[in-house]
Design an enzyme around this catalytic site. Structure first.
Site, short mmCIF file in Angstrom:
data_model
loop_
_atom_site.label_atom_id
_atom_site.label_comp_id
_atom_site.label_asym_id
_atom_site.label_seq_id
_atom_site.Cartn_x
_atom_site.Cartn_y
_atom_site.Cartn_z
N VAL A 7 -7.91 2.30 -14.98
CA VAL A 7 -8.78 1.84 -15.54
C VAL A 7 -8.95 0.10 -15.51
CG1 VAL A 7 -10.21 1.76 -17.73
CG2 VAL A 7 -9.41 4.34 -16.69
N GLU A 44 -13.78 2.27 -3.39
CA GLU A 44 -13.10 3.69 -3.08
C GLU A 44 -13.18 3.82 -1.85
OE1 GLU A 44 -11.52 5.17 -5.03
OE2 GLU A 44 -11.89 2.93 -6.57
N LYS A 71 -13.68 7.26 -15.30
CA LYS A 71 -12.83 5.34 -16.05
C LYS A 71 -12.93 6.19 -18.00
CE LYS A 71 -11.77 2.34 -12.78
NZ LYS A 71 -12.98 1.32 -11.77
P1 NDP Z 1 -6.51 3.21 0.21
O1 NDP Z 1 -7.79 4.05 1.31
O2 NDP Z 1 -6.68 1.72 0.56
O3 NDP Z 1 -5.26 4.18 0.68
C1 NDP Z 1 -4.87 4.75 0.15
C2 NDP Z 1 -3.21 5.32 1.29
O4 NDP Z 1 -3.23 7.07 1.10
C3 NDP Z 1 -3.02 4.98 2.70
O5 NDP Z 1 -1.70 4.56 2.28
C4 NDP Z 1 -3.54 6.24 3.94
O6 NDP Z 1 -2.19 6.39 4.33
C5 NDP Z 1 -2.48 6.54 2.06
N1 NDP Z 1 -2.66 8.65 2.07
C6 NDP Z 1 -3.96 9.10 2.22
N2 NDP Z 1 -4.14 10.65 2.65
C7 NDP Z 1 -2.65 10.73 2.59
C8 NDP Z 1 -1.77 11.84 2.84
N3 NDP Z 1 -2.16 12.73 2.48
N4 NDP Z 1 -0.62 11.22 2.21
C9 NDP Z 1 0.08 10.53 2.56
N5 NDP Z 1 -0.43 9.19 2.57
C10 NDP Z 1 -1.84 9.14 1.91
O7 NDP Z 1 -6.61 3.34 -0.94
P2 NDP Z 1 -6.37 2.38 -2.48
O8 NDP Z 1 -5.60 1.39 -2.15
O9 NDP Z 1 -7.70 1.34 -2.61
O10 NDP Z 1 -6.37 2.79 -3.98
C11 NDP Z 1 -5.28 3.97 -4.63
C12 NDP Z 1 -5.44 4.20 -5.74
O11 NDP Z 1 -5.65 3.59 -6.92
C13 NDP Z 1 -6.91 5.19 -5.84
O12 NDP Z 1 -6.61 6.40 -6.56
C14 NDP Z 1 -7.84 4.28 -6.42
O13 NDP Z 1 -8.89 4.85 -6.87
C15 NDP Z 1 -6.77 3.53 -6.90
N6 NDP Z 1 -7.47 2.45 -7.74
C16 NDP Z 1 -7.95 1.65 -6.28
C17 NDP Z 1 -7.86 0.20 -7.00
C18 NDP Z 1 -8.05 -0.58 -5.44
O14 NDP Z 1 -8.93 -2.05 -6.16
N7 NDP Z 1 -8.51 -0.33 -4.30
C19 NDP Z 1 -8.26 -0.20 -8.29
C20 NDP Z 1 -7.85 0.60 -9.01
C21 NDP Z 1 -7.12 2.02 -8.40
P3 NDP Z 1 -2.44 5.40 6.32
O15 NDP Z 1 -2.18 3.97 5.32
O16 NDP Z 1 -1.92 5.91 6.39
O17 NDP Z 1 -4.19 5.75 5.80
N1 HSE Z 2 -13.22 1.02 -6.67
C1 HSE Z 2 -12.63 0.46 -7.83
C2 HSE Z 2 -13.33 -0.44 -8.36
C3 HSE Z 2 -11.16 0.23 -7.99
O1 HSE Z 2 -14.57 -0.82 -8.02
O2 HSE Z 2 -14.05 -0.52 -10.19
C4 HSE Z 2 -11.04 0.20 -9.42
O3 HSE Z 2 -10.85 1.18 -10.03
#
Ligand code: NDP
Ligand code: HSE
Length: 438
Positions: free
Chosen positions: A137, A195, A210
């Site tokens: 969050v 997302e 959240k």
């Molecule tokens: P991304 O989509 O950028 O990255 C996801 C990662 O997970 C990739 O590396 C992908 O692999 C990997 N993945 C997907 N499926 C599998 C699997 N079955 N086995 C192994 N690895 C897998 O996501 P984010 O980094 O943006 O977000 C990650 C988490 O953080 C989510 O829960 C999101 O809600 C949360 N979050 C994100 C924020 C943001 O600003 N982006 C902020 C706060 C929370 P590959 O690279 O090979 O595709």
């Molecule tokens: N998709 C989310 C946002 C990432 O835009 O706030 C942070 O949780």
């Protein structure tokens, strides 16, 4: 004497599940700041493996650490699992396995926590492992630890704020430059805020998850995403933004979690996410781009405001690493972080019974008695009017009405009845209002 002299524990081995926007930054900071993190944790914190979906797409990562078998990595000789994949399945099973086997979990996965935190906490309790999720969050903002720990002795009455960076980025752009919805969403995705499926952002699912997490922590009650009333921003039009602007207001997507007292004195919890009109003088009105801001009101502490970057790789990684140091430190000293606190178990109040205020903008016939007829419909639904503003056009008039607090269902029924009146040409804009005297 250097900071490093405090490192005396056994190495804490970390499995990183997911190395996308956030995971890449976690891996980078974990490597670049290894010595400092070791000093703070009391033991070296070592990256033991990285699971991604497509290892061949990651030439930048240490190849000997990469795997596409997350389940096997969780089962391997690791102490902590950092989950940055997102979504519910198959991640849920992996984290339950880790926790039951005594491996602490750090996750940013709000979608999973908003549905299954009770089950995850139970698994953590079964083995004495830690479950930390500060990054789930409001990105970089330390918000969950204050709710779980600093305010544990106080009685929180309200948590309200902007917790989705993507929709705030879009609404800010629509308000300031008149930019279009689609192009702004593309930009938010390019910057790593959105997302994997951006409808989770624009339709309010992300903010609702959240809100469920915030309400659970603030009110010591299990609140899941399905308990949260949810409206996204896809119906916010340029005319809503213009109507707000003309009145010195702006539109924000807010998550609002409240402790509500009924007429009989019984307490319940209300959790909702929807667009809201707020005065431009309100502190939340000036929160732009992907920034988040959350107000917390508590009996003894009064009002607190938390502000900072709510999305993006590095800001979110900061919160993940804070949790990682905490769980590593707990392992070194043999302690545990906070467990689930759901002793209050307050009922969740349906949206229709939740007190809200409406801003209603109408295009009406400009003739005698129209204002009285419209006011009569509000009165018939027991909705009290706080302010009326009328502006004449040629043979029609623009009528803006702001109400006092009333049950949301009564307000909704009022608007429906008004829309059917012969003297009402169009209901131009309807939006809930926050931040003004009721
Ligand atoms: P991304 O989509 O950028 O990255 C996801 C990662 O997970 C990739 O590396 C992908 O692999 C990997 N993945 C997907 N499926 C599998 C699997 N079955 N086995 C192994 N690895 C897998 O996501 P984010 O980094 O943006 O977000 C990650 C988490 O953080 C989510 O829960 C999101 O809600 C949360 N979050 C994100 C924020 C943001 O600003 N982006 C902020 C706060 C929370 P590959 O690279 O090979 O595709
Ligand atoms: N998709 C989310 C946002 C990432 O835009 O706030 C942070 O949780």
């Amino acid at each position: 004497m250097t900071e490093m002299s405090t490192v005396d524990g056994k190495t804490v081995r970390v499995a990183l599940l997911g190395c996308g926007t956030v995971g890449t930054e976690v891996a980078r900071l974990l490597t670049e700041h290894a010595d400092e993190l070791a000093a703070r944790a009391g033991a070296p914190v070592e990256l033991a493996g990285i699971a991604v979906r497509r290892p061949d797409k990651h030439p930048e990562l240490p190849q000997h650490l990469l795997t596409n078998d997350a389940a096997a990595l969780v089962e391997s000789d690791v102490d902590v699992v950092v989950e940055l994949i997102g979504g519910i399945d198959p991640v849920r099973e992996w984290l339950l396995t880790a926790l039951r086997k005594g491996k602490s979990v750090v996750t940013a996965n709000k979608a999973l926590l908003a549905e299954y935190s009770a089950e995850l906490f139970e698994a953590a309790d079964s083995s004495g492992a830690d479950l930390y999720f500060e990054a789930a969050v409001a990105g970089a903002i330390p918000l969950l630890r204050p709710l779980r720990e600093s305010l544990a002795g106080d009685r929180i009455t309200k948590v309200m704020g902007i917790v989705n960076g993507t929709t705030n980025f879009i609404l800010s752009a629509m308000d300031s430059t008149g930019a279009g919805y689609a192009e702004t969403l593309d930009e938010a995705s390019r910057l790593g805020y959105a997302e994997a499926d951006p409808t989770a952002d624009v339709d309010g699912y992300d903010a609702a998850s959240k809100a469920a997490i915030l309400a659970s922590l603030a009110f010591h009650t299990r609140v899941t995403a399905s308990d949260v009333h949810r409206e996204g921003i896809s119906n916010v039009s340029a005319s809503d933004i213009a109507a707000a602007k003309a009145l010195g207001r702006t539109v924000k997507l807010l998550s609002i979690c409240e402790r509500v007292e009924g007429e009989d004195g019984t307490e319940s919890v209300s959790a909702r996410v929807h667009p809201v009109m707020i005065p431009r003088s309100h502190p939340l009105a000036n929160v732009g781009g992907a920034f988040n801001a959350v107000f917390v009101e508590a009996d003894a502490a009064g009002s607190l405001m938390f502000y900072g970057q709510g999305a993006g790789g590095a800001p979110t990684a900061s919160a993940v690493l804070g949790d990682l140091v905490a769980v590593a430190r707990n392992r070194v000293v043999g302690g545990r972080g906070p467990r689930e606190s759901a002793h209050a178990q307050l009922p969740v109040r349906p949206m229709g019974q939740t007190p809200t205020r409406y801003h209603v903008s109408l295009d009406v016939a400009d003739k005698p008695g129209v204002l009285a007829q419209v006011a009569q419909v509000f009165a018939a639904h027991e909705v009290s009017i706080a302010a009326v503003r009328q502006r004449d056009r040629h043979d029609t008039a623009s009528l803006v009405i702001v109400t006092h607090l009333a049950p949301d269902a009564a307000l909704e029924a009022t608007v429906e009845a008004i829309g059917k009146m012969d003297v009402v040409n169009e209901v131009v804009s309807v939006m809930r209002v926050e931040g003004e005297d009721s």
